[in-house]
Design a protein around this motif. Structure first.
Motif, PDB file in Angstrom:
ATOM      1  N   ILE A 155      -3.768 -71.172 -70.410  1.00 57.86           N
ATOM      2  CA  ILE A 155      -2.488 -71.190 -71.130  1.00 57.86           C
ATOM      3  C   ILE A 155      -1.344 -71.526 -70.177  1.00 57.86           C
ATOM      4  CG2 ILE A 155      -0.818 -69.747 -72.378  1.00 57.86           C
ATOM      5  CD1 ILE A 155      -3.275 -68.267 -73.583  1.00 57.86           C
ATOM      6  N   THR A 156      -1.408 -70.949 -68.977  1.00 56.20           N
ATOM      7  CA  THR A 156      -0.381 -71.225 -67.966  1.00 56.20           C
ATOM      8  C   THR A 156      -0.386 -72.702 -67.585  1.00 56.20           C
ATOM      9  OG1 THR A 156      -0.629 -68.978 -67.082  1.00 56.20           O
ATOM     10  CG2 THR A 156       0.470 -70.579 -65.673  1.00 56.20           C
TER      11      THR A 156
ATOM     12  N   LEU B 292      -7.300 -68.471 -63.038  1.00 55.19           N
ATOM     13  CA  LEU B 292      -8.629 -69.027 -63.303  1.00 55.19           C
ATOM     14  C   LEU B 292      -9.657 -68.595 -62.259  1.00 55.19           C
ATOM     15  CD1 LEU B 292      -7.793 -72.655 -64.480  1.00 55.19           C
ATOM     16  CD2 LEU B 292      -9.095 -70.957 -65.772  1.00 55.19           C
ATOM     17  N   SER B 293      -9.190 -68.233 -61.070  1.00 60.91           N
ATOM     18  CA  SER B 293     -10.116 -67.830 -60.007  1.00 60.91           C
ATOM     19  C   SER B 293     -10.643 -66.410 -60.197  1.00 60.91           C
ATOM     20  CB  SER B 293      -9.428 -67.936 -58.640  1.00 60.91           C
ATOM     21  OG  SER B 293      -8.408 -66.952 -58.515  1.00 60.91           O
TER      22      SER B 293
ATOM     23  N   LEU C  95     -13.153 -76.545 -64.094  1.00 62.25           N
ATOM     24  CA  LEU C  95     -13.732 -75.891 -62.913  1.00 62.25           C
ATOM     25  C   LEU C  95     -13.622 -74.370 -62.982  1.00 62.25           C
ATOM     26  CD1 LEU C  95     -12.527 -78.211 -59.995  1.00 62.25           C
ATOM     27  CD2 LEU C  95     -14.767 -78.151 -61.097  1.00 62.25           C
ATOM     28  N   GLY C  96     -12.564 -73.887 -63.642  1.00 62.09           N
ATOM     29  CA  GLY C  96     -12.334 -72.451 -63.711  1.00 62.09           C
ATOM     30  C   GLY C  96     -13.401 -71.687 -64.463  1.00 62.09           C
TER      31      GLY C  96
ATOM     32  N   VAL D 220      -8.381 -63.169 -68.418  1.00 62.97           N
ATOM     33  CA  VAL D 220      -7.456 -63.645 -67.380  1.00 62.97           C
ATOM     34  C   VAL D 220      -7.613 -65.152 -67.201  1.00 62.97           C
ATOM     35  CG1 VAL D 220      -6.813 -63.455 -64.941  1.00 62.97           C
ATOM     36  CG2 VAL D 220      -7.436 -61.407 -66.221  1.00 62.97           C
ATOM     37  N   LYS D 221      -8.860 -65.641 -67.269  1.00 62.58           N
ATOM     38  CA  LYS D 221      -9.114 -67.077 -67.171  1.00 62.58           C
ATOM     39  C   LYS D 221      -8.428 -67.834 -68.310  1.00 62.58           C
ATOM     40  CE  LYS D 221     -13.585 -67.108 -64.744  1.00 62.58           C
ATOM     41  NZ  LYS D 221     -13.203 -68.019 -63.643  1.00 62.58           N
TER      42      LYS D 221
END
Length: 200
Positions: A161-162, A148-149, A183-184, A155-156
Motif C-alpha cells: 500500500i505504501t 515488505l522485509s 520480491l517482498g 505488514v507486507k
C-alpha cells in the motif's frame, strides 16, 4: 545553495562521516543531518534550482489548469494552497515530511543513520532537492521496502500500500511497486539462491 548553506552542507557531511566512523549507533546525528537536508531541499534557491519555477507555477495555477503531475502530489499541494500556504511554505513542509518518513524508514534497516545521511548527501540529495516529487516517492519506497522485509503478512500488505502511495507522487514509483512488490512475497531462501539473476 546560498553561501551559508554551503557551510551548513559541508559541515553536516563532515560530522556524519566522522561520527559514523567512531559510533555505529548514531540515529540522533543522522536525524539532525536529514533535517538539515530537509531545510536545504525545502528552502532551495529559486534561481539556482532548475525545476523550482515549474513547481511554483503549478502550485499557483492549481484549480485553473489540468495538473501535469501525479494525483497525490497535486491533491497534497491543493490542500496546502486551500489553507493559504504559499509555495515556499508548502515546499519546506513537504521536504521535512519526506525526510521524516525517510528517517523512520532508514531506522528500520540500520542504526548507522549518520553514514546513510552522509552518503545520501553526496549522491542523490541534489536530484531530490530539485525533483521534490521524487524525494517523497523515494522516502515512501524505502518505507514500503522496509515493511515488505518483515515476515508478518499484514505488514507486507502495508508495504505494498505504501508503494502504491509512492506512485501517486512520481510515476517512477510503479517500477518499484512491480519489482519490490513481487520480491517482498518471495521467501528469503529463494531470493538468496537466485539473487544474482534478480540483480541482473
Amino acid at each position: 545553495m546560498r553561501g551559508l548553506d554551503h557551510v551548513l552542507f559541508v559541515g553536516t557531511l563532515f560530522i556524519c562521516f566522522t561520527v559514523s566512523f567512531f559510533f555505529r549507533e548514531n540515529r540522533l546525528i543522522g536525524f539532525i543531518a536529514l533535517m538539515v537536508f530537509a531545510y536545504l531541499a525545502g528552502d532551495a534557491n529559486p534561481v539556482a534550482t532548475t525545476d523550482y519555477s515549474v513547481y511554483w507555477n503549478h502550485y499557483n495555477m492549481l484549480g485553473w489548469e489540468t495538473s501535469p503531475f501525479e494525483k497525490g502530489y497535486t491533491e497534497f499541494s491543493l490542500l496546502f494552497s486551500n489553507y493559504g500556504f504559499n509555495y515556499a511554505q508548502f515546499r519546506l513542509i513537504f521536504a521535512f515530511l519526506a525526510f521524516i518518513i525517510l528517517f523512520i524508514s532508514v531506522c528500520m534497516f540500520t542504526k548507522n543513520v549518520a553514514l546513510f545521511a552522509g552518503l545520501y548527501g553526496i549522491t542523490v540529495l541534489f536530484n531530490d532537492a530539485t525533483q521534490i516529487r521524487n524525494l517523497m516517492m523515494i522516502a515512501l519506497v524505502i518505507l514500503g521496502t522496509a515493511l515488505l522485509s518483515r515476515e508478518n503478512i499484514a505488514v507486507k500488505i502495508g508495504g505494498v500500500i505504501t508503494l502504491l502511495v509512492a506512485t501517486q507522487f512520481h510515476d517512477l514509483g510503479f517500477v518499484f511497486l512491480i519489482i519490490l512488490g513481487l520480491l517482498g512475497f518471495i521467501k528469503i531462501e529463494i531470493l538468496r539462491k537466485y539473487y544474482k539473476y534478480v540483480v541482473y
